[in-house]
Design a protein around this motif. Structure first.
Motif, mmCIF file in Angstrom:
data_model
loop_
_atom_site.group_PDB
_atom_site.id
_atom_site.type_symbol
_atom_site.label_atom_id
_atom_site.label_comp_id
_atom_site.label_asym_id
_atom_site.label_seq_id
_atom_site.Cartn_x
_atom_site.Cartn_y
_atom_site.Cartn_z
ATOM 1 N N ILE A 1 4.071 -1.428 10.082
ATOM 2 C CA ILE A 1 4.220 -0.035 9.654
ATOM 3 C C ILE A 1 4.166 0.910 10.847
ATOM 4 O O ILE A 1 5.011 1.791 10.984
ATOM 5 N N PHE A 2 3.165 0.751 11.721
ATOM 6 C CA PHE A 2 3.044 1.746 12.792
ATOM 7 C C PHE A 2 3.966 1.447 13.961
ATOM 8 O O PHE A 2 4.534 2.371 14.545
ATOM 9 N N TRP A 3 4.180 0.173 14.265
ATOM 10 C CA TRP A 3 5.005 -0.136 15.429
ATOM 11 C C TRP A 3 6.466 0.217 15.165
ATOM 12 O O TRP A 3 7.162 0.729 16.034
ATOM 13 N N LEU B 1 7.544 3.150 10.303
ATOM 14 C CA LEU B 1 8.073 3.180 8.938
ATOM 15 C C LEU B 1 7.506 4.367 8.160
ATOM 16 O O LEU B 1 6.435 4.874 8.483
ATOM 17 N N GLU B 2 8.262 4.789 7.167
ATOM 18 C CA GLU B 2 7.829 5.873 6.280
ATOM 19 C C GLU B 2 7.893 5.356 4.847
ATOM 20 O O GLU B 2 8.935 4.891 4.407
ATOM 21 N N ILE B 3 6.779 5.425 4.134
ATOM 22 C CA ILE B 3 6.714 4.933 2.753
ATOM 23 C C ILE B 3 6.467 6.126 1.832
ATOM 24 O O ILE B 3 5.497 6.864 2.015
ATOM 25 N N ALA C 1 6.505 -3.512 -5.902
ATOM 26 C CA ALA C 1 5.259 -3.580 -5.118
ATOM 27 C C ALA C 1 4.764 -5.030 -5.096
ATOM 28 O O ALA C 1 5.556 -5.937 -4.891
ATOM 29 N N GLY D 1 2.251 -5.247 -9.619
ATOM 30 C CA GLY D 1 0.833 -4.996 -9.351
ATOM 31 C C GLY D 1 0.521 -4.642 -7.910
ATOM 32 O O GLY D 1 1.413 -4.233 -7.143
ATOM 33 N N ASN D 2 -0.736 -4.792 -7.543
ATOM 34 C CA ASN D 2 -1.249 -4.329 -6.258
ATOM 35 C C ASN D 2 -0.469 -4.856 -5.057
ATOM 36 O O ASN D 2 -0.014 -5.997 -5.046
ATOM 37 N N ILE D 3 -0.373 -4.010 -4.066
ATOM 38 C CA ILE D 3 0.239 -4.363 -2.785
ATOM 39 C C ILE D 3 -0.792 -5.143 -1.963
ATOM 40 O O ILE D 3 -1.926 -4.703 -1.805
ATOM 41 N N ASN D 4 -0.377 -6.297 -1.463
ATOM 42 C CA ASN D 4 -1.269 -7.147 -0.670
ATOM 43 C C ASN D 4 -0.561 -7.662 0.575
ATOM 44 O O ASN D 4 0.668 -7.680 0.621
ATOM 45 N N LYS D 5 -1.348 -8.105 1.528
ATOM 46 C CA LYS D 5 -0.838 -8.824 2.697
ATOM 47 C C LYS D 5 0.238 -8.066 3.466
ATOM 48 O O LYS D 5 1.227 -8.652 3.899
ATOM 49 N N VAL D 6 0.047 -6.767 3.612
ATOM 50 C CA VAL D 6 1.008 -5.971 4.378
ATOM 51 C C VAL D 6 0.475 -5.769 5.788
ATOM 52 O O VAL D 6 -0.652 -5.307 5.972
ATOM 53 N N SER D 7 1.286 -6.096 6.780
ATOM 54 C CA SER D 7 0.886 -5.930 8.172
ATOM 55 C C SER D 7 0.937 -4.463 8.579
ATOM 56 O O SER D 7 1.995 -3.841 8.546
ATOM 57 N N PRO D 8 -0.211 -3.884 8.969
ATOM 58 C CA PRO D 8 -0.173 -2.491 9.441
ATOM 59 C C PRO D 8 0.639 -2.361 10.730
ATOM 60 O O PRO D 8 1.260 -1.326 10.975
#
Lengths: 321, 321
Positions: free
Chosen positions: B257-259, B262-264, B222, B247-254
């Motif tokens: 993910i949607f375009w 993706l499946e997480i 992560a 640690g924490n997930i940061n700076k992820v472009s939504p």
């Protein structure tokens, strides 16, 4: 014919008199009676949409008459062969190909679906893009079932409202968020069980307590608040993300994701079969799309302004007599 | 019998002479011949594991003999009724209930699975926790298929190595990451097609180009690098997350993910059926777990130290003659 035309970024959409289109191969002419605005139409005018082409008639949503039949239009152009995701040549009706903000549109015959009998043209025109996006994220991706608790963020937007209506139609327990109390109240009038204003402190703790946790969450904001959505999830919850109006996702605990076995699905639009299913679902459940306001083609500037303001509750319609 | 005992956080695990356990209801006595360490064993000694109980024999992984049969132990305690996620009473063998770091363990009879015939006790003891976690995230969650391109991050850890071996066994194209070049080279010797050291600049761009993009990514880090993993995804890719060491997930472009649809999937451990399937899979494909080193119970401090250092490649085994 009358048509709205995209001239260039940062220039107003213009109403023009154009020749009616010629039918191409496998195409059929549709007399559009109503169209609807989407965020993408506004983003185009700001130069914030990929592949912009000048001189195109925008508009993804439309309903009208073709060969004597009342129809609504499937806005997918070239989805491709994989139902899971669109292919490289995929576009959405209204950019770069001509769309529905005109009296006539020539379109591939297989894009036409019978208009649900209970809907006016204005109501039917509200369906395509937003209804398809809501249907895919809610059912195909997040597999919402009757009796489950679902949180829909940003209620008031077209997709969020359809998600709300579709979820209520199958008997799910619906909660909503908004930045405006009056929108939450309207959603509760429609049948939502509760909601919270995300501008208030501790909104997510209050909502978590009220609901007991969610099995499904539908979001298009992302941003710094995404982790708060996840904190309200029951184990095994499914989260559908169909937009990112608040930008990058930050401060999300991976522990929350793996320990609770969460599933996060990115989703946008939907394939042709989902479009058919969505229209059938709307007919079957007699769903009446929420319409915010209706404008004429001549009033397009007002319609775009309303869309841009974010003050709407439901779809903004262009009536094309 | 000889047993290692957890005394308290920040105190060393101690080797003690204890009476052999009595069989409880539905339980059966197992003579443990080999056990394996997991990160949770080290976290306990640092006080970083929930529900710590003093005086408990740790150890989640074990293989031995019971009623004349060679067995390995299912480390799930009370998974619960839903295969999708564990229930409220779920724990893992070795805390708060006594585990495998002892000569004898009394355990529910239904926790025993026949040891794969091709494996030594040491090799079989390497399987349970890591093999189960790898199996669930790779197959149940991410549905990896032959021919697909899969990226496995942090190769060298127990789960990552099993994921690597399982993926190779079904004919997937495997790529790995590590912070140590020699671990990448070892993975390539095992059959991986390529890899990249995430301490180098542009590692994700190089890997993206070499692979052409991934259909599946398996990660337990992560952190800030999670968005870089997503940037290497093909449309419709599945990402399995089974930890969060960075640690924490940061700076992820939504948008990503949607375009790209993706499946997480968050995943940890696995249900009882998945455990059975995993052991069967290992037998069928004659998979030989990677063992880093073997210690006696008397050398437990060395084993814990090695686990803590992160320098291992494969499982660290305790041999219990």
């Amino acid at each position: 014919m009358k048509a709205l035309v995209f001239k260039a970024p940062h220039q107003p959409i213009e109403l023009e008199e154009l020749p009616a289109p010629q039918e191409g191969e496998n195409e059929v002419l549709v007399r559009i009676h109503a169209a609807a605005l989407n965020h993408r139409d506004v983003w185009m005018t700001k130069g914030l949409y990929p592949g912009l082409k000048e001189g195109v008639i925008p508009g993804s949503d439309g309903a009208g008459i073709s060969e004597g039949k009342a129809v609504i239009l499937n806005p997918n152009v070239n989805w491709g062969t994989d139902p899971g995701y669109f292919g490289r040549n995929y576009t959405i009706l209204g950019m770069p190909t001509n769309g529905t903000f005109a009296e006539y549109l020539s379109i591939q015959r297989d894009r036409l679906v019978e208009k649900p009998a209970h809907l006016s043209y204005e109501a039917a025109a509200a369906l395509p893009l937003a209804g398809l996006t809501a249907y895919r994220v809610l059912f195909s991706k997040c597999r919402l079932r009757a009796g489950e608790k679902v949180l829909i963020s940003g209620v008031g937007g077209g997709v969020a409202l359809f998600a709300c209506q579709f979820a209520l139609a199958i008997g799910a327990e619906v909660y909503v968020t908004s930045g405006a109390d009056w929108k939450i109240e309207k959603a509760i009038e429609m049948g939502a069980k509760g909601g919270a204003n995300y501008r208030h402190d501790d909104w997510h703790k209050i909502l978590h307590k009220a609901s007991g946790g969610f099995q499904v969450i539908i979001d298009s904001a992302a941003g710094d608040g995404f982790g708060q959505l996840l904190s309200m999830c029951q184990p095994g919850a499914r989260i559908g993300l169909y937009g990112g109006t608040r930008g990058n996702i930050n401060k999300v605990s991976p522990h929350l994701i793996f320990w609770r076995q969460l599933e996060i699905y990115g989703s946008t639009m939907g394939n042709d079969q989902e479009f058919q299913e969505m229209v059938h679902f709307v007919s079957e459940h007699k769903i009446e799309p929420v319409i915010d306001s209706v404008f004429s083609l001549e009033e397009a500037a007002l319609a775009y302004e309303k869309m841009n303001s974010g003050a709407q509750f439901g779809k903004i319609i262009l009536k094309i007599d």
